[in-house]
Enzyme design. Sequence first.
Site, short mmCIF file in Angstrom:
data_model
loop_
_atom_site.label_atom_id
_atom_site.label_comp_id
_atom_site.label_asym_id
_atom_site.label_seq_id
_atom_site.Cartn_x
_atom_site.Cartn_y
_atom_site.Cartn_z
N TYR A 75 -22.03 111.31 82.02
CA TYR A 75 -21.77 110.88 83.30
C TYR A 75 -22.84 110.22 83.97
CZ TYR A 75 -19.68 109.96 87.64
OH TYR A 75 -19.21 109.46 88.80
N PHE A 127 -17.36 79.30 93.42
CA PHE A 127 -16.62 79.80 92.33
C PHE A 127 -15.78 80.71 92.91
CE2 PHE A 127 -15.77 82.81 89.11
CZ PHE A 127 -15.31 81.87 88.02
N THR A 128 -14.61 80.73 92.18
CA THR A 128 -13.40 81.55 92.86
C THR A 128 -13.61 82.91 93.39
OG1 THR A 128 -12.58 81.93 90.59
CG2 THR A 128 -11.70 80.11 91.60
N ASP A 217 -26.28 83.07 90.69
CA ASP A 217 -25.23 83.64 89.85
C ASP A 217 -25.81 83.44 88.15
OD1 ASP A 217 -23.17 83.74 88.01
OD2 ASP A 217 -21.66 83.29 89.69
N LYS A 260 -20.24 86.75 79.62
CA LYS A 260 -20.33 85.52 79.33
C LYS A 260 -21.65 85.56 78.53
CE LYS A 260 -17.49 84.77 82.94
NZ LYS A 260 -17.01 85.80 83.78
N ARG A 384 -8.38 74.32 86.40
CA ARG A 384 -9.46 74.40 87.57
C ARG A 384 -9.33 73.15 88.45
NH1 ARG A 384 -12.23 79.50 86.83
NH2 ARG A 384 -10.17 79.70 88.02
N PHE A 451 -4.50 81.59 91.08
CA PHE A 451 -4.30 80.94 90.10
C PHE A 451 -3.99 81.91 88.84
CE2 PHE A 451 -8.41 82.28 88.46
CZ PHE A 451 -9.06 82.53 89.70
N1 F0G Z 1 -19.54 83.59 88.12
C1 F0G Z 1 -19.20 82.83 87.60
C2 F0G Z 1 -19.86 81.76 87.52
C3 F0G Z 1 -18.10 82.96 86.69
O1 F0G Z 1 -17.63 82.10 85.86
C4 F0G Z 1 -17.14 84.29 86.63
C5 F0G Z 1 -16.16 84.60 85.86
C6 F0G Z 1 -17.74 85.19 87.84
C7 F0G Z 1 -18.65 85.00 88.41
C8 F0G Z 1 -17.03 86.75 87.71
O2 F0G Z 1 -17.11 87.53 86.69
O3 F0G Z 1 -14.90 87.70 85.43
O4 F0G Z 1 -16.73 88.94 85.17
O5 F0G Z 1 -15.83 89.17 87.30
N2 F0G Z 1 -15.57 83.70 85.27
C9 F0G Z 1 -14.61 83.71 84.04
C10 F0G Z 1 -14.33 82.31 83.79
C11 F0G Z 1 -13.19 84.55 84.85
O6 F0G Z 1 -12.98 82.20 83.22
O7 F0G Z 1 -14.76 81.41 84.20
P1 F0G Z 1 -15.90 88.47 85.97
#
Ligand code: F0G
Length: 461
Positions: A75, A127-128, A217, A260, A384, A451
């Site tokens: 843990y 970014f979303t 990021d 990623k 997108r 989305f």
């Molecule tokens: N920042 C970027 C540039 C991303 O592309 C993503 C995720 C995140 C942050 C968030 O990270 O998914 O680990 O919580 N992108 C995915 C995509 C979902 O399909 O582009 P996460």
Amino acid sequence: MPLTRRSWAEPFKIKVVEPVRLTTAGQRAKALTEAGYNTFLLRSRDVYIDLLTDSGTSAMSDRQWAGMMLGDEAYAGSENYYHLEAAVQKAYGYRHVIPTHQGRGAEHLLSRVLIKPGDVIPGNMYFTTTRLHQEMAGGTFHDAVIAEAHDPASTHPFKGNFDLEKLESILRDHPGRVPYISAAATVNMAGGQPISLENLTHVRALADRHKTRVILDATRVAENAYFLQQREPGQQGRPIRAIVRDLCALTDGCTMSAKKDPLANIGGFIGINDSTVADEISNLVVVFEGLHTYGGMAGRDMEAVAIGIEESLEDDHIRARVGQVEYLGEKLRAWRIPIVLPIGGHGIYLDARAFLPHIPQSQYPAQALAAALYLDSGVRAMERGAVSAGRDPLTGAERFPKLELVRLTIPRRVYTQAHMDVTAESVYCVYEERDKVRGLQMTFEPRFLRFFQARFTPVNS
Ligand code: F0G
């Protein structure tokens, strides 16, 4: 006849395979209807080639799998945490490392600690998940990316660059209200486009002058570094890991989705230099993620991330990774299919406005195109465009971005050149029959990040 060029091949061979299944047109039509025309709602068993995302979909190496067996599932104080901490410090150079379950966990904690209600966060395109966490912490995102980033046809080599004048005016107009500048390496929503070292150096100077921070990021920082190695004066021939270090050194901290670049199936972290901020985040991580030595990850997953970080910075790896994306993009370009240029780091972005000019943006042409592609061949892509952009939190009005795109995202080390050929041919077939594609209307709209879970039906025409 002498060869004018020699091919390169992937710097790995395949040890384990996973079967994929071809479906019939009838099966796909049924699956798509059941999924409400949203590729996020398809079952993966109904997908032939899955280009939904490069997130968590990498093939891990034999070294990573071996590392999984060394998971120390204590843990507290797991040995794997210390491996991860050392890997992050070595690769990216940040002093403190706080693990999280994935990237948005890192964004959540960082936003909560740094942003106060009424603050303004400038960034090189939204970014979303990043923007949503900034908004949920009471901040407002201000776009400060160069205008070329919003133009799919512009071939600017660094479409992830900040418009420095715009950035400066945001900083000037909101004194003391900018907790940090949000800088993304390869801007996802612009098509996987890089920011140059030169531009980030100016951003750093502006941040210093206005006494604020720069948060990177770093999700695709190795891919960003590859483009700089190819394109930025002075970077040719330098190792990817050196360019990555230089990018990170211009910033005060980072959020990372280890799903990623770092070649893992789950994980993330915050890297941060300021000890006070690190302490605050370390405290908050136990509320939302788990103890500060695992942050929502199993020990084995931290080990996979630690090893993956190292592998992600190998020049051979990154050349083959981006090279495969370029291979697909060049095929589509040769057929004059409208894609975002230059070709980005993690996927090909179809320009749905140019592809389907007969569908108005209010009928979600990118969503309709992703659905049509799936129907044609079982290739799964991601919208997108307007659906991803969502609504303005203050007015509730839909946001209609200039970019209305479909992303064919390439998982790392997963698919072969033949998969890319099949994908390209399917896009070509849909392009030939594009007049038949109809717009969509939304029948269900979730409140957050719509989305992922929205549902649609074709518009009657
Ligand atoms: N920042 C970027 C540039 C991303 O592309 C993503 C995720 C995140 C942050 C968030 O990270 O998914 O680990 O919580 N992108 C995915 C995509 C979902 O399909 O582009 P996460």
